[in-house]
Design a protein around this motif. Structure first.
Motif, PDB file in Angstrom:
ATOM      1  N   VAL A 401      15.641  63.790  -0.104  1.00 27.59           N
ATOM      2  CA  VAL A 401      16.914  63.095  -0.290  1.00 27.59           C
ATOM      3  C   VAL A 401      18.039  64.055  -0.671  1.00 27.59           C
ATOM      4  O   VAL A 401      19.186  63.647  -0.804  1.00 27.59           O
ATOM      5  CB  VAL A 401      16.787  61.998  -1.381  1.00 27.59           C
ATOM      6  CG1 VAL A 401      15.784  60.939  -0.968  1.00 27.59           C
ATOM      7  CG2 VAL A 401      16.401  62.602  -2.734  1.00 27.59           C
ATOM      8  N   LYS A 402      17.703  65.333  -0.809  1.00 26.36           N
ATOM      9  CA  LYS A 402      18.688  66.315  -1.230  1.00 26.36           C
ATOM     10  C   LYS A 402      19.268  67.032  -0.012  1.00 26.36           C
ATOM     11  O   LYS A 402      18.533  67.477   0.858  1.00 26.36           O
ATOM     12  CB  LYS A 402      18.048  67.326  -2.188  1.00 26.36           C
ATOM     13  CG  LYS A 402      19.041  68.294  -2.812  1.00 26.36           C
ATOM     14  CD  LYS A 402      18.344  69.198  -3.824  1.00 26.36           C
ATOM     15  CE  LYS A 402      19.339  70.181  -4.453  1.00 26.36           C
ATOM     16  NZ  LYS A 402      18.682  71.078  -5.427  1.00 26.36           N
ATOM     17  N   ASN A 406      17.876  66.292   3.989  1.00 23.95           N
ATOM     18  CA  ASN A 406      17.754  64.840   4.094  1.00 23.95           C
ATOM     19  C   ASN A 406      18.190  64.291   5.455  1.00 23.95           C
ATOM     20  O   ASN A 406      18.473  63.111   5.586  1.00 23.95           O
ATOM     21  CB  ASN A 406      18.579  64.159   2.994  1.00 23.95           C
ATOM     22  CG  ASN A 406      20.072  64.428   3.160  1.00 23.95           C
ATOM     23  OD1 ASN A 406      20.474  65.431   3.721  1.00 23.95           O
ATOM     24  ND2 ASN A 406      20.882  63.513   2.648  1.00 23.95           N
ATOM     25  N   VAL A 407      18.239  65.140   6.466  1.00 25.32           N
ATOM     26  CA  VAL A 407      18.715  64.723   7.794  1.00 25.32           C
ATOM     27  C   VAL A 407      17.515  64.557   8.713  1.00 25.32           C
ATOM     28  O   VAL A 407      16.692  65.467   8.851  1.00 25.32           O
ATOM     29  CB  VAL A 407      19.698  65.755   8.384  1.00 25.32           C
ATOM     30  CG1 VAL A 407      20.276  65.243   9.694  1.00 25.32           C
ATOM     31  CG2 VAL A 407      20.812  66.059   7.389  1.00 25.32           C
ATOM     32  N   TYR A 408      17.426  63.386   9.364  1.00 18.48           N
ATOM     33  CA  TYR A 408      16.259  63.063  10.195  1.00 18.48           C
ATOM     34  C   TYR A 408      16.682  62.386  11.491  1.00 18.48           C
ATOM     35  O   TYR A 408      17.758  61.788  11.582  1.00 18.48           O
ATOM     36  CB  TYR A 408      15.302  62.121   9.454  1.00 18.48           C
ATOM     37  CG  TYR A 408      14.616  62.748   8.264  1.00 18.48           C
ATOM     38  CD1 TYR A 408      13.369  63.333   8.392  1.00 18.48           C
ATOM     39  CD2 TYR A 408      15.229  62.754   7.013  1.00 18.48           C
ATOM     40  CE1 TYR A 408      12.741  63.919   7.305  1.00 18.48           C
ATOM     41  CE2 TYR A 408      14.609  63.337   5.917  1.00 18.48           C
ATOM     42  CZ  TYR A 408      13.355  63.911   6.071  1.00 18.48           C
ATOM     43  OH  TYR A 408      12.744  64.485   4.989  1.00 18.48           O
ATOM     44  N   VAL A 418      19.131  60.502   4.646  1.00 20.11           N
ATOM     45  CA  VAL A 418      18.473  59.734   3.591  1.00 20.11           C
ATOM     46  C   VAL A 418      19.303  59.831   2.313  1.00 20.11           C
ATOM     47  O   VAL A 418      19.700  60.926   1.895  1.00 20.11           O
ATOM     48  CB  VAL A 418      17.048  60.251   3.355  1.00 20.11           C
ATOM     49  CG1 VAL A 418      16.385  59.486   2.202  1.00 20.11           C
ATOM     50  CG2 VAL A 418      16.220  60.136   4.625  1.00 20.11           C
ATOM     51  N   ILE A 419      19.566  58.668   1.694  1.00 20.92           N
ATOM     52  CA  ILE A 419      20.372  58.638   0.463  1.00 20.92           C
ATOM     53  C   ILE A 419      19.469  58.595  -0.765  1.00 20.92           C
ATOM     54  O   ILE A 419      19.574  59.428  -1.663  1.00 20.92           O
ATOM     55  CB  ILE A 419      21.316  57.415   0.470  1.00 20.92           C
ATOM     56  CG1 ILE A 419      22.232  57.455   1.703  1.00 20.92           C
ATOM     57  CG2 ILE A 419      22.135  57.370  -0.813  1.00 20.92           C
ATOM     58  CD1 ILE A 419      23.058  56.196   1.887  1.00 20.92           C
ATOM     59  N   ARG A 473      12.760  66.308  11.316  1.00 18.77           N
ATOM     60  CA  ARG A 473      13.837  66.876  10.497  1.00 18.77           C
ATOM     61  C   ARG A 473      14.903  67.471  11.415  1.00 18.77           C
ATOM     62  O   ARG A 473      14.604  67.991  12.492  1.00 18.77           O
ATOM     63  CB  ARG A 473      13.293  67.959   9.589  1.00 18.77           C
ATOM     64  CG  ARG A 473      14.361  68.535   8.662  1.00 18.77           C
ATOM     65  CD  ARG A 473      14.264  68.030   7.274  1.00 18.77           C
ATOM     66  NE  ARG A 473      13.133  68.647   6.606  1.00 18.77           N
ATOM     67  CZ  ARG A 473      12.644  68.243   5.435  1.00 18.77           C
ATOM     68  NH1 ARG A 473      13.176  67.215   4.821  1.00 18.77           N
ATOM     69  NH2 ARG A 473      11.617  68.852   4.884  1.00 18.77           N
ATOM     70  N   CYS A 474      16.147  67.406  10.971  1.00 15.01           N
ATOM     71  CA  CYS A 474      17.264  67.884  11.792  1.00 15.01           C
ATOM     72  C   CYS A 474      18.213  68.754  10.975  1.00 15.01           C
ATOM     73  O   CYS A 474      18.193  68.749   9.743  1.00 15.01           O
ATOM     74  CB  CYS A 474      18.051  66.701  12.354  1.00 15.01           C
ATOM     75  SG  CYS A 474      17.100  65.552  13.357  1.00 15.01           S
ATOM     76  N   LEU A 475      19.033  69.495  11.705  1.00 13.26           N
ATOM     77  CA  LEU A 475      20.192  70.154  11.118  1.00 13.26           C
ATOM     78  C   LEU A 475      21.406  69.280  11.377  1.00 13.26           C
ATOM     79  O   LEU A 475      21.522  68.669  12.439  1.00 13.26           O
ATOM     80  CB  LEU A 475      20.450  71.511  11.762  1.00 13.26           C
ATOM     81  CG  LEU A 475      19.655  72.735  11.323  1.00 13.26           C
ATOM     82  CD1 LEU A 475      18.294  72.722  11.957  1.00 13.26           C
ATOM     83  CD2 LEU A 475      20.403  74.004  11.707  1.00 13.26           C
TER      84      LEU A 475
END
Length: 496
Positions: A401-402, A406-408, A418-419, A473-475
């Protein structure tokens, strides 16, 4: 030279002991091996180097390389006798298999991974700097101050039969390759290693040419180099934890590692170069970027491998026009053979030297002084075998979440951030899911093909998404358009 043979059977059994029973059962009574042979300088102040033969059980997850044979001296081995016991072990295990925990395992040799000089050495063929130095095709090189390979079409490809029969005598040396004793394909089972040939080869050569090449070949000014470096450094805050190294400026390019060239080629280069590199050079680079992105991803290989090959052919042909005929050296020529490697092994990541290179650095750290380094290495390896080791485990997917981890991408191929968790027991998370995607680039194809998408920063809705739907997972990096971000799925294998 000092030589020690650990034994392939012993090292396989020791490796299997370090895995849990569930991972062993997943092997389905078959062990698929790959080997690596390369030199390793042990000290900066002397010529002492190690030439280990390393093994890897490819279908065990996560992969864990192990030494089979160790040779240490002040130069590379003068002959290939140090391979004899390893090859005898492989022949025996292919014929008889191996027993572990009352289960019999069949052994299959998948490939032997080497960089170009080591491959030519162990196959007893001419080096890439020779007129017949390509081990995949029979093209005769053209010497232009360095050996170049100008042809891109109508290539005559080598086969296992033509190699064993030495139909092109100029390619072979007088010595006999010991791997001829194995039931293997002498062409397909020695893949082009994209870590060395593409990342440390072509990508590094492009950067050096842009920075230091002839002015006639569109060399960048010092101000343009500084702009690219500033962009790269600004990306540090967007790079997730899977990347061991954060972006560095081009002033340190001589000290970049292979993973940094891969990061530039697959992820950051397209943004750092946009608006700085001339339009024709940028489009040329994007052909390489898209093609390699396709070939390192096994899902993309299934659908777009032929398209990636066409891009690479176009890239190699235009290297002569943009950078001069002397630019088309062996590493550039090897791009023409990458599609066949991806087809054979599933993706370029599956036949690359990344895990072996990591293990080589572990070996180097085992040497603590200059007195008899071979004995030190053997002793430390046996110590690590005798130590009770916690079984290797596949990393459990943990939803972060940090920022920036947190990018998916979701299973619906949408992108989200994700928050916070909303239900830890059911693994549900509150997310910002973005809508109205646009292409982040349209040349040489729409960015959707390799999974890239651009979004307006405020185009999102708040949703609850289950962890099982957060697949990749993403950038998330800033676009060249204001208030927009580009989402890039991580393409390559981070388990090594």
């Amino acid at each position: 030279m000092n030589y020690f043979h650990f034994g392939l059977k012993l090292m396989i059994l020791d490796t299997l002991k370090k895995y849990r029973q569930t991972e062993i059962e997943a092997l389905n009574s078959k062990l698929i091996l790959s080997l690596n042979i390369d030199g390793l300088p042990l000290f900066k102040s002397s010529k002492t180097s190690a030439w280990p033969v390393l093994g890897l059980i490819c279908n065990l997850k996560p992969p864990k390389p192990f030494p089979i044979t160790l040779t240490v001296g002040t130069s590379k081995p003068s002959n290939l006798e140090f391979l004899n016991e390893t090859i005898a072990d492989i022949n025996s295990l292919i014929t008889n298999g191996i027993d572990f925990n009352e289960e019999h395992f069949e052994i299959k040799l998948l490939c032997i991974i080497c960089d170009a000089p080591a491959k030519a050495f162990v196959k007893c063929v001419k080096q890439y700097s020779g007129y017949y130095g390509c081990d995949k095709c029979e093209q005769r090189g053209q010497y232009l101050g360095r050996m170049t390979y100008p042809l891109t079409e109508n290539l005559v490809y080598r086969t296992n039969e033509s190699f064993r029969n030495q139909t092109q005598e100029e390619h072979h040396k007088d010595a006999c390759c010991p791997f001829l004793d194995l039931p293997m394909d002498m062409i397909k089972d020695f893949p082009v290693d994209y870590m060395h040939q593409v990342c440390l080869g072509v990508m590094k050569k492009l950067l050096i040419t842009w920075m230091r090449g002839p002015r006639a070949n569109n060399r960048l000014s010092s101000n343009q180099v500084a702009q690219i470096s500033a962009k790269l450094i600004s990306f540090v805050q967007y790079i997730p934890q899977e990347f061991a190294r954060k972006p560095r400026g081009l002033e340190e390019v001589d000290r970049w590692k292979a993973t940094e060239f891969r990061q530039f080629l697959l992820y950051t280069g397209q943004f750092a170069l946009r608006g700085v590199l001339s339009n024709n050079l940028y489009k040329h680079f994007m052909c390489l970027c898209v093609a390699i992105t396709i070939l390192v991803n096994e899902d993309l290989v299934l659908h777009y491998a032929t398209y990636a090959h066409r891009l690479l052919c176009y890239f190699v042909r235009n290297c002569r026009r943009l950078y001069g005929e002397e630019f088309c050296v062996y590493n550039v020529h090897a791009l023409l053979h990458l599609k066949s490697e991806a087809d054979t092994f599933g993706s370029l990541e599956k036949c690359a030297a990344w895990p072996f290179e990591n293990y080589m650095q572990q070996l180097k750290r085992k040497v603590r002084g200059g007195n008899n380094p071979a004995a030190q290495l053997v002793k430390r390896i046996f110590e690590s075998m005798e130590t009770d080791v916690v079984p290797a485990q596949i990393k459990v997917k943990k939803i972060m979440v940090k920022i920036p981890n947190n990018v998916y991408r979701t299973d619906r191929k949408r992108f989200c951030e994700v928050i916070r968790p909303v239900n830890r027991e059911k693994q549900a998370f509150l997310c910002r899911e973005y809508y109205s995607p646009e292409c982040s680039f349209t040349y040489p194809c729409e960015s959707y093909i390799i999974g890239h998408a651009e979004f307006l920063n405020q185009n999102y809705t708040i949703k609850t998404i289950d962890a099982e739907n957060l697949t990749t997972r993403c950038l998330k990096v800033p676009s060249h358009h204001d208030n927009r971000y580009v989402f890039i799925p991580l393409q390559h294998n981070f388990q090594v």
